[in-house]
Design a protein around this motif. Structure first.
Motif, PDB file in Angstrom:
ATOM      1  N   LEU A 140      -8.546  17.234  22.488  1.00  0.00           N
ATOM      2  CA  LEU A 140      -8.059  15.984  21.905  1.00  0.00           C
ATOM      3  C   LEU A 140      -6.780  15.523  22.597  1.00  0.00           C
ATOM      4  CD1 LEU A 140      -8.078  13.731  19.765  1.00  0.00           C
ATOM      5  CD2 LEU A 140      -6.853  15.330  18.254  1.00  0.00           C
ATOM      6  N   GLY A 141      -5.855  16.444  22.823  1.00  0.00           N
ATOM      7  CA  GLY A 141      -4.612  16.106  23.506  1.00  0.00           C
ATOM      8  C   GLY A 141      -4.860  15.540  24.896  1.00  0.00           C
ATOM      9  N   TRP A 142      -5.783  16.145  25.634  1.00  0.00           N
ATOM     10  CA  TRP A 142      -6.095  15.652  26.976  1.00  0.00           C
ATOM     11  C   TRP A 142      -6.785  14.295  26.918  1.00  0.00           C
ATOM     12  CZ3 TRP A 142      -3.226  17.213  30.520  1.00  0.00           C
ATOM     13  CH2 TRP A 142      -2.785  18.529  30.585  1.00  0.00           C
ATOM     14  N   ARG A 143      -7.656  14.088  25.942  1.00  0.00           N
ATOM     15  CA  ARG A 143      -8.307  12.775  25.802  1.00  0.00           C
ATOM     16  C   ARG A 143      -7.281  11.692  25.497  1.00  0.00           C
ATOM     17  NH1 ARG A 143     -13.491  14.367  22.068  1.00  0.00           N
ATOM     18  NH2 ARG A 143     -14.736  15.288  23.725  1.00  0.00           N
ATOM     19  N   MET A 144      -6.304  12.022  24.669  1.00  0.00           N
ATOM     20  CA  MET A 144      -5.250  11.064  24.355  1.00  0.00           C
ATOM     21  C   MET A 144      -4.447  10.722  25.605  1.00  0.00           C
ATOM     22  SD  MET A 144      -4.273  12.795  20.692  1.00  0.00           S
ATOM     23  CE  MET A 144      -2.667  12.115  20.515  1.00  0.00           C
ATOM     24  N   SER A 145      -4.197  11.700  26.450  1.00  0.00           N
ATOM     25  CA  SER A 145      -3.485  11.463  27.709  1.00  0.00           C
ATOM     26  C   SER A 145      -4.293  10.550  28.633  1.00  0.00           C
ATOM     27  CB  SER A 145      -3.208  12.793  28.423  1.00  0.00           C
ATOM     28  OG  SER A 145      -2.303  13.564  27.687  1.00  0.00           O
ATOM     29  N   VAL A 146      -5.592  10.767  28.678  1.00  0.00           N
ATOM     30  CA  VAL A 146      -6.461   9.916  29.498  1.00  0.00           C
ATOM     31  C   VAL A 146      -6.429   8.479  28.976  1.00  0.00           C
ATOM     32  CG1 VAL A 146      -8.879   9.467  30.117  1.00  0.00           C
ATOM     33  CG2 VAL A 146      -7.943  11.773  30.328  1.00  0.00           C
ATOM     34  N   CYS A 147      -6.455   8.311  27.672  1.00  0.00           N
ATOM     35  CA  CYS A 147      -6.373   6.957  27.090  1.00  0.00           C
ATOM     36  C   CYS A 147      -5.059   6.283  27.452  1.00  0.00           C
ATOM     37  CB  CYS A 147      -6.536   7.018  25.569  1.00  0.00           C
ATOM     38  SG  CYS A 147      -8.208   7.393  25.042  1.00  0.00           S
ATOM     39  N   ALA A 148      -3.975   7.029  27.448  1.00  0.00           N
ATOM     40  CA  ALA A 148      -2.680   6.464  27.832  1.00  0.00           C
ATOM     41  C   ALA A 148      -2.704   6.044  29.298  1.00  0.00           C
ATOM     42  CB  ALA A 148      -1.564   7.469  27.567  1.00  0.00           C
ATOM     43  N   ASP A 149      -3.355   6.843  30.151  1.00  0.00           N
ATOM     44  CA  ASP A 149      -3.482   6.473  31.563  1.00  0.00           C
ATOM     45  C   ASP A 149      -4.306   5.195  31.712  1.00  0.00           C
ATOM     46  OD1 ASP A 149      -2.013   8.697  32.274  1.00  0.00           O
ATOM     47  OD2 ASP A 149      -3.774   9.905  32.813  1.00  0.00           O
ATOM     48  N   GLN A 150      -5.340   5.062  30.920  1.00  0.00           N
ATOM     49  CA  GLN A 150      -6.156   3.848  30.970  1.00  0.00           C
ATOM     50  C   GLN A 150      -5.342   2.636  30.515  1.00  0.00           C
ATOM     51  OE1 GLN A 150      -9.487   5.130  28.582  1.00  0.00           O
ATOM     52  NE2 GLN A 150     -10.624   5.833  30.370  1.00  0.00           N
ATOM     53  N   ALA A 151      -4.475   2.830  29.542  1.00  0.00           N
ATOM     54  CA  ALA A 151      -3.595   1.735  29.102  1.00  0.00           C
ATOM     55  C   ALA A 151      -2.673   1.324  30.246  1.00  0.00           C
ATOM     56  CB  ALA A 151      -2.789   2.152  27.875  1.00  0.00           C
ATOM     57  N   ASP A 152      -2.216   2.291  31.040  1.00  0.00           N
ATOM     58  CA  ASP A 152      -1.390   1.968  32.209  1.00  0.00           C
ATOM     59  C   ASP A 152      -2.157   1.078  33.186  1.00  0.00           C
ATOM     60  OD1 ASP A 152       1.000   3.226  31.563  1.00  0.00           O
ATOM     61  OD2 ASP A 152       0.385   5.135  32.438  1.00  0.00           O
ATOM     62  N   ALA A 153      -3.431   1.366  33.386  1.00  0.00           N
ATOM     63  CA  ALA A 153      -4.251   0.549  34.293  1.00  0.00           C
ATOM     64  C   ALA A 153      -4.386  -0.879  33.764  1.00  0.00           C
ATOM     65  CB  ALA A 153      -5.625   1.190  34.479  1.00  0.00           C
ATOM     66  N   VAL A 154      -4.567  -1.009  32.462  1.00  0.00           N
ATOM     67  CA  VAL A 154      -4.670  -2.344  31.856  1.00  0.00           C
ATOM     68  C   VAL A 154      -3.339  -3.079  31.993  1.00  0.00           C
ATOM     69  CG1 VAL A 154      -5.010  -3.597  29.681  1.00  0.00           C
ATOM     70  CG2 VAL A 154      -6.517  -1.683  30.263  1.00  0.00           C
ATOM     71  N   LEU A 155      -2.247  -2.371  31.786  1.00  0.00           N
ATOM     72  CA  LEU A 155      -0.926  -2.993  31.936  1.00  0.00           C
ATOM     73  C   LEU A 155      -0.700  -3.486  33.366  1.00  0.00           C
ATOM     74  CD1 LEU A 155       1.191  -0.576  29.745  1.00  0.00           C
ATOM     75  CD2 LEU A 155       0.905  -3.036  29.381  1.00  0.00           C
ATOM     76  N   ALA A 156      -1.174  -2.741  34.344  1.00  0.00           N
ATOM     77  CA  ALA A 156      -1.031  -3.172  35.740  1.00  0.00           C
ATOM     78  C   ALA A 156      -1.811  -4.470  35.981  1.00  0.00           C
ATOM     79  CB  ALA A 156      -1.513  -2.074  36.682  1.00  0.00           C
ATOM     80  N   LYS A 157      -2.993  -4.561  35.407  1.00  0.00           N
ATOM     81  CA  LYS A 157      -3.784  -5.787  35.562  1.00  0.00           C
ATOM     82  C   LYS A 157      -3.130  -6.963  34.836  1.00  0.00           C
ATOM     83  CE  LYS A 157      -8.001  -3.425  36.534  1.00  0.00           C
ATOM     84  NZ  LYS A 157      -9.416  -3.460  36.611  1.00  0.00           N
ATOM     85  N   LEU A 158      -2.569  -6.705  33.667  1.00  0.00           N
ATOM     86  CA  LEU A 158      -1.852  -7.765  32.958  1.00  0.00           C
ATOM     87  C   LEU A 158      -0.657  -8.249  33.781  1.00  0.00           C
ATOM     88  CD1 LEU A 158      -1.844  -6.535  29.239  1.00  0.00           C
ATOM     89  CD2 LEU A 158      -3.042  -8.510  30.176  1.00  0.00           C
ATOM     90  N   ALA A 159       0.034  -7.331  34.424  1.00  0.00           N
ATOM     91  CA  ALA A 159       1.181  -7.709  35.249  1.00  0.00           C
ATOM     92  C   ALA A 159       0.739  -8.607  36.397  1.00  0.00           C
ATOM     93  CB  ALA A 159       1.883  -6.465  35.779  1.00  0.00           C
TER      94      ALA A 159
END
Length: 102
Positions: free
Chosen positions: A28-47
């Protein structure tokens, strides 16, 4: 349910059920980390979208909306990273209690 209570009380830390739960917590902890990384990718696209130069009032409103959404996503990502770190620390603590000689 009794397995959970026994593990919480420290009386049955060697049970297969407790070991399995530790692995699930770690996953679960690792899945949460992966989700946070995916949020970073979305933030880069928003930028990238925010950098586009739309001069119209509608374009400015759109960029403002993107900025607000990005700020909310950053807060959510930060909370997710913090929760992932706490979850992984908990899994490590449980794992250390499961090791012989603890």
């Amino acid at each position: 349910m009794s397995g959970i209570l026994m593990a919480a009380g420290g009386t049955d830390l060697d049970s297969p059920q407790c070991i399995t739960r530790d692995a699930e917590i770690q996953k679960l902890g690792w899945r949460m980390s992966v989700c946070a990384d995916q949020a970073d990718a979305v933030l880069a696209k928003l930028a990238q979208l925010q950098l586009e130069e739309w001069e119209s009032p509608a374009g400015r409103a759109y960029r403002t909306t993107l900025a607000l959404q990005a700020a909310a996503l950053r807060r959510a990502r930060d909370a997710l990273r913090e929760a992932a770190a706490v979850t992984l620390r908990h899994a490590q603590n449980v794992a250390s209690k499961l090791q012989p000689g603890f």
